[in-house]
Motif scaffolding. Structure first.
Motif, PDB file in Angstrom:
ATOM      1  N   TYR A 101      12.184   5.037  10.709  1.00 30.19           N
ATOM      2  CA  TYR A 101      12.775   4.560   9.459  1.00 30.19           C
ATOM      3  C   TYR A 101      11.697   4.666   8.382  1.00 30.19           C
ATOM      4  O   TYR A 101      10.614   4.081   8.504  1.00 30.19           O
ATOM      5  N   VAL A 102      11.996   5.426   7.324  1.00 29.30           N
ATOM      6  CA  VAL A 102      11.049   5.650   6.231  1.00 29.30           C
ATOM      7  C   VAL A 102      11.751   5.371   4.910  1.00 29.30           C
ATOM      8  O   VAL A 102      12.920   5.722   4.736  1.00 29.30           O
ATOM      9  N   TYR A 113       4.431  13.076   8.367  1.00 31.01           N
ATOM     10  CA  TYR A 113       3.889  12.526   9.617  1.00 31.01           C
ATOM     11  C   TYR A 113       5.003  11.873  10.432  1.00 31.01           C
ATOM     12  O   TYR A 113       5.050  11.989  11.658  1.00 31.01           O
ATOM     13  N   ALA A 114       5.916  11.183   9.731  1.00 28.83           N
ATOM     14  CA  ALA A 114       7.045  10.543  10.413  1.00 28.83           C
ATOM     15  C   ALA A 114       7.919  11.587  11.107  1.00 28.83           C
ATOM     16  O   ALA A 114       8.370  11.381  12.240  1.00 28.83           O
ATOM     17  N   THR A 127       4.746   2.346   6.481  1.00 29.26           N
ATOM     18  CA  THR A 127       3.800   1.257   6.261  1.00 29.26           C
ATOM     19  C   THR A 127       4.441   0.068   5.552  1.00 29.26           C
ATOM     20  O   THR A 127       4.243  -1.088   5.948  1.00 29.26           O
ATOM     21  N   GLU A 128       5.228   0.331   4.503  1.00 27.13           N
ATOM     22  CA  GLU A 128       5.791  -0.770   3.719  1.00 27.13           C
ATOM     23  C   GLU A 128       6.743  -1.620   4.545  1.00 27.13           C
ATOM     24  O   GLU A 128       6.718  -2.848   4.466  1.00 27.13           O
ATOM     25  N   ARG A 155      -0.556  -7.268   0.764  1.00 30.06           N
ATOM     26  CA  ARG A 155       0.791  -6.789   0.453  1.00 30.06           C
ATOM     27  C   ARG A 155       0.956  -6.615  -1.056  1.00 30.06           C
ATOM     28  O   ARG A 155       1.520  -5.627  -1.529  1.00 30.06           O
ATOM     29  N   MET A 156       0.441  -7.576  -1.840  1.00 30.08           N
ATOM     30  CA  MET A 156       0.537  -7.480  -3.288  1.00 30.08           C
ATOM     31  C   MET A 156      -0.289  -6.312  -3.819  1.00 30.08           C
ATOM     32  O   MET A 156       0.119  -5.627  -4.760  1.00 30.08           O
ATOM     33  N   SER A 157      -1.438  -6.044  -3.186  1.00 23.89           N
ATOM     34  CA  SER A 157      -2.264  -4.933  -3.649  1.00 23.89           C
ATOM     35  C   SER A 157      -1.561  -3.616  -3.431  1.00 23.89           C
ATOM     36  O   SER A 157      -1.684  -2.686  -4.230  1.00 23.89           O
ATOM     37  N   LEU A 158      -0.807  -3.514  -2.340  1.00 23.87           N
ATOM     38  CA  LEU A 158      -0.053  -2.288  -2.089  1.00 23.87           C
ATOM     39  C   LEU A 158       1.019  -2.097  -3.152  1.00 23.87           C
ATOM     40  O   LEU A 158       1.242  -0.992  -3.649  1.00 23.87           O
ATOM     41  N   HIS A 159       1.699  -3.188  -3.513  1.00 27.96           N
ATOM     42  CA  HIS A 159       2.722  -3.093  -4.556  1.00 27.96           C
ATOM     43  C   HIS A 159       2.109  -2.677  -5.887  1.00 27.96           C
ATOM     44  O   HIS A 159       2.688  -1.900  -6.624  1.00 27.96           O
TER      45      HIS A 159
END
Length: 227
Positions: A101-102, A113-114, A127-128, A155-159
């Motif tokens: 699931y992507v 890669y998926a 990842t998300e 998580r916030m840094s990724l956003h």
């Protein structure tokens, strides 16, 4: 060679994915379908190793399609490519037989890669989604406060990294929108015309793809643009 079938009701997205995959060694897009029914018809005549499939589709959606696909073409591996990130959708598709699931906002490297991972018969979560599931599990378990805080910050840094770029003036307008000011009030505060503020507001909405002000504020908060 990984033979890939695309199933999504948005033709422009299929074109984009096809263009990306055409540049990847060992991958070939062998067919496209705008819904699940067409996908099943194509698979009956065109062999494929991996189906890259959306959940929301007309005629036959992803849930109905994957059940038929698994019974008729059990050798075909399914990788879901969707904007739906709630765990209920992820669980249902994986339980129905999808190997991966992507999310559609994943980058090219993660999507390719998926595909390779699923083609090899292994499971994959982007990842998300993985972080979101982990974050939710942390909220319902007794863990060290510093661990929960660190995960939340990461998580916030990724956003923030995924957030679109706004100009300095657009950021000013966004913050005033969040404070509940009207276009006229924002124009007065920023010493600009109302028409200029309306243009900035429209640009912000187009960049964030928010459907309304509430959605815009949610986007801005989740991506760290405003407190």
């Amino acid at each position: 060679m990984i033979r890939i079938m695309l199933a999504d009701d948005h033709a422009i997205l299929r074109e984009g994915i096809r263009a990306i995959l055409s540049q990847q060694p060992g991958m070939q897009v062998v067919g496209e379908a705008g819904n699940g029914q067409v996908l099943l018809e194509l698979l009956a005549t065109t062999p494929a190793n991996v189906v890259l499939m959306d959940v929301n589709m007309p005629v036959l959606d992803g849930f109905a399609t994957i059940n038929l696909l698994r019974s008729r073409f059990p050798e075909v591996r399914v990788l879901v490519l969707s904007m739906l990130d709630h765990e209920s959708y992820v669980y249902r598709m994986l339980q129905a037989g999808a190997l991966g699931y992507v999310l559609k906002n994943s980058d090219t490297t993660e999507i390719t890669y998926a595909i390779r991972t699923v083609a090899a018969g292994r499971q994959f979560l982007c990842t998300e989604i993985g972080l979101n599931l982990l974050y939710r599990s942390v909220q319902h378990q007794s863990v060290a406060p510093e661990a929960a805080e660190a995960l939340s910050a990461y998580r916030m840094s990724l956003h923030r990294n995924d957030a679109i770029e706004l100009s300095g003036r657009e950021m000013e307008v966004l913050k005033l929108i969040a404070e509940g000011l009207t276009n006229a009030e924002i124009a007065e505060q920023l010493f600009a015309s109302k028409r200029t503020i309306e243009t900035h507001r429209q640009n912000i909405i187009e960049k964030t793809q928010a459907k309304n002000t509430a959605a815009l504020i949610r986007y801005a908060m989740s991506h760290g643009l405003i407190e």
